[in-house]
Design a protein around this motif. Structure first.
Motif, mmCIF file in Angstrom:
data_model
loop_
_atom_site.group_PDB
_atom_site.id
_atom_site.type_symbol
_atom_site.label_atom_id
_atom_site.label_comp_id
_atom_site.label_asym_id
_atom_site.label_seq_id
_atom_site.Cartn_x
_atom_site.Cartn_y
_atom_site.Cartn_z
ATOM 1 N N UNK A 1 0.845 -1.191 0.000
ATOM 2 C CA UNK A 1 0.000 0.000 0.000
ATOM 3 C C UNK A 1 0.873 1.229 0.000
ATOM 4 N N UNK A 2 0.235 2.339 -0.292
ATOM 5 C CA UNK A 2 0.915 3.596 -0.061
ATOM 6 C C UNK A 2 0.420 4.118 1.283
ATOM 7 N N UNK A 3 1.351 4.256 2.257
ATOM 8 C CA UNK A 3 0.955 4.683 3.592
ATOM 9 C C UNK A 3 0.820 6.201 3.688
ATOM 10 N N UNK A 4 1.799 6.907 3.170
ATOM 11 C CA UNK A 4 1.775 8.362 3.233
ATOM 12 C C UNK A 4 2.286 8.936 1.925
ATOM 13 N N UNK A 5 1.845 10.128 1.611
ATOM 14 C CA UNK A 5 2.373 10.838 0.444
ATOM 15 C C UNK A 5 1.937 10.251 -0.880
ATOM 16 N N UNK A 6 0.713 9.741 -0.950
ATOM 17 C CA UNK A 6 0.285 9.100 -2.193
ATOM 18 C C UNK A 6 0.133 10.089 -3.346
ATOM 19 N N UNK A 7 0.079 11.392 -2.992
ATOM 20 C CA UNK A 7 -0.086 12.358 -4.066
ATOM 21 C C UNK A 7 1.229 13.005 -4.503
ATOM 22 N N UNK A 8 2.344 12.485 -3.956
ATOM 23 C CA UNK A 8 3.645 13.030 -4.360
ATOM 24 C C UNK A 8 3.852 12.777 -5.860
ATOM 25 N N UNK A 9 4.148 13.844 -6.573
ATOM 26 C CA UNK A 9 4.170 13.739 -8.040
ATOM 27 C C UNK A 9 5.540 13.390 -8.607
ATOM 28 N N UNK A 10 6.584 13.594 -7.793
ATOM 29 C CA UNK A 10 7.918 13.321 -8.326
ATOM 30 C C UNK A 10 8.949 13.518 -7.236
ATOM 31 N N UNK A 11 10.219 13.386 -7.551
ATOM 32 C CA UNK A 11 11.279 13.558 -6.552
ATOM 33 C C UNK A 11 11.132 14.914 -5.856
ATOM 34 N N UNK B 1 9.890 15.027 -2.486
ATOM 35 C CA UNK B 1 9.047 14.885 -1.295
ATOM 36 C C UNK B 1 9.104 13.439 -0.800
ATOM 37 N N UNK B 2 8.743 13.270 0.480
ATOM 38 C CA UNK B 2 8.781 11.935 1.088
ATOM 39 C C UNK B 2 7.474 11.187 0.830
ATOM 40 N N UNK B 3 7.582 9.889 0.747
ATOM 41 C CA UNK B 3 6.368 9.068 0.768
ATOM 42 C C UNK B 3 6.679 7.734 1.452
ATOM 43 N N UNK B 4 5.629 7.013 1.762
ATOM 44 C CA UNK B 4 5.819 5.767 2.505
ATOM 45 C C UNK B 4 5.002 4.650 1.876
ATOM 46 N N UNK C 1 1.400 -16.275 10.173
ATOM 47 C CA UNK C 1 2.614 -15.454 10.092
ATOM 48 C C UNK C 1 2.182 -14.127 9.504
ATOM 49 N N UNK C 2 2.525 -13.056 10.165
ATOM 50 C CA UNK C 2 2.179 -11.739 9.637
ATOM 51 C C UNK C 2 3.391 -10.841 9.702
ATOM 52 N N UNK C 3 3.668 -10.152 8.629
ATOM 53 C CA UNK C 3 4.687 -9.113 8.718
ATOM 54 C C UNK C 3 4.116 -7.825 8.140
ATOM 55 N N UNK C 4 4.439 -6.750 8.797
ATOM 56 C CA UNK C 4 4.078 -5.423 8.288
ATOM 57 C C UNK C 4 5.371 -4.616 8.209
ATOM 58 N N UNK C 5 5.695 -4.184 7.030
ATOM 59 C CA UNK C 5 6.922 -3.401 6.831
ATOM 60 C C UNK C 5 6.563 -1.982 6.410
ATOM 61 N N UNK C 6 6.974 -1.024 7.237
ATOM 62 C CA UNK C 6 6.808 0.379 6.850
ATOM 63 C C UNK C 6 8.089 0.819 6.149
ATOM 64 N N UNK C 7 7.911 1.305 4.942
ATOM 65 C CA UNK C 7 9.080 1.664 4.134
ATOM 66 C C UNK C 7 8.990 3.135 3.759
ATOM 67 N N UNK C 8 9.848 3.919 4.418
ATOM 68 C CA UNK C 8 9.798 5.363 4.198
ATOM 69 C C UNK C 8 10.859 5.791 3.198
ATOM 70 N N UNK D 1 17.322 12.990 2.430
ATOM 71 C CA UNK D 1 18.586 12.304 2.671
ATOM 72 C C UNK D 1 18.793 11.135 1.709
ATOM 73 N N UNK D 2 17.878 10.967 0.776
ATOM 74 C CA UNK D 2 17.972 9.907 -0.244
ATOM 75 C C UNK D 2 18.122 8.510 0.376
ATOM 76 N N UNK D 3 17.358 8.307 1.442
ATOM 77 C CA UNK D 3 17.454 7.032 2.159
ATOM 78 C C UNK D 3 16.078 6.381 2.250
ATOM 79 N N UNK D 4 16.067 5.059 2.177
ATOM 80 C CA UNK D 4 14.834 4.305 2.425
ATOM 81 C C UNK D 4 14.988 3.636 3.788
ATOM 82 N N UNK D 5 14.097 3.988 4.725
ATOM 83 C CA UNK D 5 14.123 3.368 6.050
ATOM 84 C C UNK D 5 13.074 2.281 6.132
#
Lengths: 277, 255
Positions: free
Chosen positions: A91-101, A103-106, A157-164, A169-173
């Motif tokens: 899913x898109x958690x946050x920033x689904x309307x980000x149009x391009x580089x 801004x942050x999204x998750x 078994x359930x996993x939930x991964x939040x990927x920011x 900082x050009x990083x994926x957390x």
């Protein structure tokens, strides 16, 4: 339909919807991002009553969708290899309307795999085909062939991964919450409940390369976690379980029930001599 | 009532107390049946006379008080609380002493209590209880467990002695929960309960206590082994069904 705390998987019509807070659009509406369909759920009957295409406002921007789509494809590949009955959604958690580089999204990856024995419908009555539409799918669904394998047991078994994706900082957390449960109750009742959280990070790359590295990080952590669960199990007999009860007494021989007088005598003597209790 | 018991058998162990209280409010007419048939974690009180702790159960309860096996007194005090006969009390005292040592040798800590009472058909019933806190804060010698509880309940019905032999019917329940928690593998908890029965006809020349003790020792060994080998093993099998270890996955495409 399989209920697991707040994750509920429904096979409705021809898509699979994981019903979780991440997929929730309205109180009865859940998005399947892969097919861009919205399932309308009757929570009381716990069935999918209707399905409609998602509107543009409900879907992420083309930019975010590119990342989401690529990750979904990689995760699907991984799930197919690692979990025989696994399902996943991205899913898109946050920033689904980000149009391009700029801004942050998750993104949020949800993976679940579960097995339920058919004898235990008292807890999962909703596994039964409820309506015509679900029953057609259930006949083809894979969980029925587990019937003969696991009689009195359930597991998930359930996993939930939040990927920011942090643009500045050009990083994926990555932040993963893994939860595994198993319940066996044939002539007894024993349950496993295990939880683990892990963090990792990588650099932002193009959508497809990001997807590959994120999926491989997830695979790595989940493989490690499975190994640590196995280690916990193998430590049980001789270390962990011993702190509850030993297999043999400290004397390493069976208790001398035929000769318990010796204890009362020694106790009397130590009492008289004022040693011990 | 049957449905309620079926439900309780399948309920995840850590929700037993919640489920029981829910059932009690749904089925108030069955409350005494539910309370006597559903095993709950054992509770402990301190004997004011001896300063030792004792375990509470249905078998040492009279009204709202519980009899201590150490002082034979009810807590809180109760006039006319039922007591075992002097002979049986003698055996009860001996059983408590010996069982304390047995418990120390197998559990390296914990609390034990033995209660006995006459039954209607010339025999008697004995209840042996053990409660062990195996956590590192409690009596866990090795310090592996964040949380660890073992509650054992052994009820033995001893029939009248006929031709030097008595019939013993043992029903044992073990409830346990163990949790390890560390950064590398997170929280790992196994919990559950099992109950088994054992029947034996034994000559009594070595005494009831010796016979009962041996049966309990054998039973505890079997229960521990089943939990370890069968029950924990089954939950592990389930985990490996959900996500097979990598060697298995690698083999799948070939088949």
């Amino acid at each position: 339909m399989v209920r697991e705390n707040n994750l509920l998987v429904d096979r409705c019509f021809d898509c699979m919807v994981i019903i979780s807070s991440f997929a929730e659009l309205g109180k009865n509406e859940f998005l399947d991002p892969r097919t861009a369909q919205v399932a309308i759920i009757d929570h009381v009957k716990q069935v999918c009553t209707e399905e409609r295409p998602a509107t543009d406002e409900e879907l992420p921007s083309p930019y975010v969708e590119e990342f989401r789509y690529a990750l979904d494809a990689e995760i699907l590949k991984y799930i197919g290899e690692a979990y025989p009955k696994g399902v996943c959604s991205v899913y898109c958690g946050n920033g689904k309307d980000v149009e391009g580089p700029g801004a942050d999204f998750e993104l949020v990856v949800v993976i679940c795999a579960s097995r339920h024995s058919p004898q235990n419908f008292c807890f999962l009555p909703l596994n039964l085909p409820v309506s015509n539409s679900t029953s057609i799918n259930l006949e083809h669904s894979s969980f029925l062939d587990t019937i003969l394998v696991d009689m009195d047991s359930n597991g998930s078994w359930r996993s939930v991964w939040n990927i920011e994706f942090k643009d500045d900082i050009q990083v994926v957390d990555l932040n993963g919450k893994l939860q595994v449960g198993a319940h066996y109750f044939e002539e007894g009742n024993v349950q496993l409940d295990a939880k683990h959280e892990c963090k990792d990070s990588t650099i932002i790359q193009a959508a497809e390369d990001s997807a590959i590295s994120v999926a491989s990080i997830i695979r790595h952590h989940e493989t490690e976690y499975l190994a640590s669960l196995e280690a916990s199990y193998s430590n049980l007999p001789d270390t962990t379980f011993k702190d509850l009860r030993r297999k043999l007494p400290v004397t390493r021989t069976l208790f001398p029930w035929h000769n318990t007088m010796q204890f009362s005598l020694t106790r009397d003597i130590s009492k008289e001599l004022g040693i011990g209790k | 009532m049957e449905a309620a018991m079926g439900l309780m058998r399948r309920m995840p162990p850590k929700h037993i107390e919640t489920a029981l209280s829910a059932l009690l409010s749904l089925l108030p007419q069955h409350s005494s049946d539910l309370l006597s048939q559903v095993d709950q974690p054992l509770q402990v009180l301190c004997d004011v006379d001896s300063g030792k702790e004792f375990i509470l159960c249905e078998y040492n309860r009279d009204a709202d008080s519980y009899r201590s096996p150490w002082s034979n007194k009810y807590h809180p005090p109760l006039e006319d609380g039922s007591l075992p006969s002097p002979d049986l009390r003698k055996l009860e005292i001996e059983a408590n002493d010996v069982f304390t040592i047995y418990r120390d040798q197998y559990y390296e800590g914990g609390i034990s209590s033995v209660y006995m009472w006459e039954d209607d058909n010339e025999g008697f019933v004995a209840c042996f209880l053990i409660k062990k806190d195996g956590s590192k804060m409690g009596h866990g010698r090795r310090g592996y467990l964040q949380e660890g509880a073992w509650d054992a309940i052994h009820v033995i019905e001893v029939g009248p002695v006929e031709e030097g032999t008595a019939h013993y019917r043992l029903t044992s329940t073990v409830m346990l929960s163990l949790t390890t928690n560390n950064d590398a593998s997170g929280m790992f908890n196994l919990s559950g309960s099992i109950r088994r029965e054992m029947n034996m006809d034994l000559p009594i020349q070595e005494g009831h206590l010796c016979n009962m003790g041996r049966m309990i020792e054998e039973m505890e060994g079997k229960l521990r082994n089943s939990l370890d080998q069968v029950y924990f093993g089954k939950t592990k099998e389930m985990v490996c069904t959900l996500r097979p270890p990598s060697e298995v996955v690698m083999r799948l495409p070939e088949t």
